[in-house]
Design an enzyme around this catalytic site. Structure first.
Site, PDB file in Angstrom:
ATOM      1  N   CYS B  35       0.826  -1.214   0.000  1.00  0.00           N
ATOM      2  CA  CYS B  35       0.000   0.000   0.000  1.00  0.00           C
ATOM      3  C   CYS B  35       0.855   1.256   0.000  1.00  0.00           C
ATOM      4  O   CYS B  35       0.343   2.357  -0.144  1.00  0.00           O
ATOM      5  CB  CYS B  35      -0.917   0.036   1.211  1.00  0.00           C
ATOM      6  SG  CYS B  35      -1.960  -1.400   1.331  1.00  0.00           S
ATOM      7  N   CYS B 104      -3.950   7.930   6.281  1.00  0.00           N
ATOM      8  CA  CYS B 104      -2.581   8.038   6.790  1.00  0.00           C
ATOM      9  C   CYS B 104      -2.580   8.260   8.303  1.00  0.00           C
ATOM     10  O   CYS B 104      -1.673   7.824   9.007  1.00  0.00           O
ATOM     11  CB  CYS B 104      -1.840   9.180   6.110  1.00  0.00           C
ATOM     12  SG  CYS B 104      -1.615   8.910   4.347  1.00  0.00           S
TER      13      CYS B 104
END
Lengths: 397, 154
Positions: B35, B104
């Site tokens: 990812c 994030c």
């Protein structure tokens, strides 16, 4: 920002001064609508047709009417895919597109797949090329259209269009190529390439944004995509952009006139760039490096153990503009579909950088970029929890 | 187009507490290179408070900035408070994050949670952080938010 080192010419280019000069009269005193009968209109019409003839001559079209002016590469691609597939009232059939096309081709292909057509996405090999034998194997009796881009916008590989078009034609299908990245940069002749349709973009060759063209071989049936006033011989309605046409034709003329000198200049700069990056940074590679047929101005690197957007932001702070195929730059979780299509592992595709050079790039720009990139990569690698492992794995073979 | 706040750019450009505590009491490593984001947090604990904290992150601007700010937020906190930091608080502390970058901040809070639990489990105590979302292979960071699909013209 005082000085920008612009290394993203494959994304867009500044308008050349000479192009701007060619456009200005049509934004001011020669503002007529090319469809009006009075003198001002006839003047605009003549300018449009003059631009069309010059573009047609550059690409080797046998008749100026084979050049349709559009709003850009995306409109040309959309029109070609949907218009050619559905031309003559067709509502089903098989369409083949390469898996590393620009989204301006992939998205209308997906639309076709939801509206009665079967679509095959044909993968390139790791060399960054679509192979004729792979296309041959993908062809079906009901294949009506094949679309493969001329030069790939991310990795710069130039596809064997003539061979691919021959395969399509042998199977009774039309062949379209997206030439947004190649027009003006390599020799482009519609007869030599054997294409039925080709898409062009003005802003990739120092012309204005919002303008492009679609080449459509005479006799090819295509459903119009923009409908209305019947301009462009009913194939693309909408009042023509005369300034855009004059600018695009001028931009292409300059590309053609300067190509013989510009190609070796850009190739030397690109080689200096590749040598600099690969020579100064460990665990770094050039994508599709083994392929010789490539655009002179694009280099796509994988820099292991760093993420592309982080590199982009640090370089931006130093006044350098480049692109990355990292997922983080696109808002999706997947990195570049082009890099994945040529078999680049996802974890490394996130660390890709595309550097593209152009008319105003100098040796100093290249050297400044390399000198700036090295400490950025070293710093990001020193912050990475994985870099030591990646390096150890590499050294262990 | 995703625009970062000045505070995100500050923490990205000048990240705080970068590195690894060599004799750490707890270590959390979360994320997945597939990812594109991997984060490692190491902590020193004194009297159930976070006495020292450092991070390493492989990731984008938002991943580095959220890692940096979470180390600042957690320093001096009790372990219970540290594992209660939410991704929303991290984003707010940074003056907001673009919608597509909210995941994030999950990485940052998860890294902290993993480090705290590692400390507790090593000492034979019960973990307190709850599930570590981003280490689940089926984790979809966008499932609980409106993600805008970005236009991309390479």
């Amino acid at each position: 920002m005082d000085h920008i080192v612009y290394l993203d010419y494959a994304a867009t280019t500044p308008v050349d001064e000479r192009v701007l000069d060619a456009m200005m009269p049509f934004l001011r005193e020669r503002y007529g609508n090319a469809n009006s009968l009075y003198a001002l209109g006839r003047d605009a019409y003549k300018a449009m047709e003059d631009a069309r003839e010059r573009v047609a001559a550059s690409i080797g079209a046998s008749h100026p009417g084979e050049v349709i002016f559009t709003s850009g590469g995306t409109e040309s691609d959309n029109t070609a895919l949907i218009g050619l597939a559905t031309g003559g009232g067709r509502s089903s059939g098989h369409v083949i597109v390469s898996a590393f096309e620009h989204h301006a081709v992939l998205e209308p292909a997906e639309w076709l797949s939801k509206h009665g057509f079967d679509v095959t996405e044909l993968g390139p090999r790791p060399d960054g090329l679509i192979h004729a034998e792979d296309l041959k194997a993908a062809m079906r009796e009901d294949t009506v259209l094949v679309s493969v881009m001329h030069g790939n916008n991310e990795i710069g590989t130039i596809q064997p269009i003539r061979e691919l078009a021959d395969v399509a034609h042998a199977g009774g299908a039309l062949f379209h190529t997206d030439a947004a990245q190649t027009l003006g940069k390599v020799d482009f002749d519609v007869d030599e390439l054997g294409v039925d349709a080709a898409s062009f973009s003005s802003h990739k060759i120092y012309g204005p944004k919002g303008f492009g063209a679609l080449y459509l071989r005479k006799g090819t049936r295509m459903a119009p995509y923009m409908m209305g006033g019947g301009q462009e011989s009913r194939r693309r309605s909408g009042t023509q952009n005369t300034a855009g046409a004059a600018g695009f034709a001028k931009a292409l003329e300059i590309m053609d006139a300067e190509r013989a000198a510009e190609t070796p200049r850009l190739t030397a700069l690109r080689d200096r760039l590749v040598e600099g990056v690969l020579g100064r940074l460990e665990l770094t590679s050039l994508n599709a490096a083994e392929t010789d047929t490539r655009l002179p101005h694009i280099a796509n690197f994988i820099i292991k153990g760093v993420e592309g957007e982080a590199m982009l932001l640090h370089l931006d702070a130093k006044g350098i503009a480049i692109s990355t195929g990292s997922a983080c730059s696109s808002g999706s979780l997947k990195p570049s579909h082009v890099l994945l299509a040529i078999g680049c592992p996802q974890e490394f595709a996130h660390g890709s950088l595309r550097v593209s050079l152009g008319r105003y790039t100098t040796e100093e720009d290249i050297d400044f970029f390399v000198e700036s990139l090295v400490p950025v990569v070293e710093r990001l690698r020193s912050m990475s929890p994985l870099y030591a492992k990646i390096k150890a794995a590499h050294e262990a073979g | 187009m995703q625009l970062y706040s000045d505070k995100v750019m500050d923490h990205f450009s000048n990240p705080r507490n970068v590195g690894v505590i060599e004799d750490a009491d707890g270590t959390g490593e979360v994320g997945n290179p597939i990812c594109g984001d991997v984060m490692k947090i190491t902590i020193k604990v004194d009297d159930d408070k976070i006495d020292d904290i450092m991070f390493q992150t492989l990731g984008c601007g938002a991943a580095i900035a959220t890692s940096s700010i979470v180390t600042e937020m957690a320093r001096g906190m009790s372990l219970g408070d540290a594992v209660s930091i939410t991704k929303k608080q991290v984003a707010e502390e940074l003056g907001g994050l673009p919608p597509a970058k909210m995941h994030c901040s999950v990485l940052a809070t998860d890294g902290l949670k993993a480090a705290v639990d590692d400390y507790l489990v090593k000492r034979g105590r019960e973990p307190i952080a709850g599930p570590i979302l981003s280490s689940d292979p089926n984790f979809d960071p966008h499932e609980d938010e409106e993600s805008e699909s970005e236009a991309c013209d390479l």
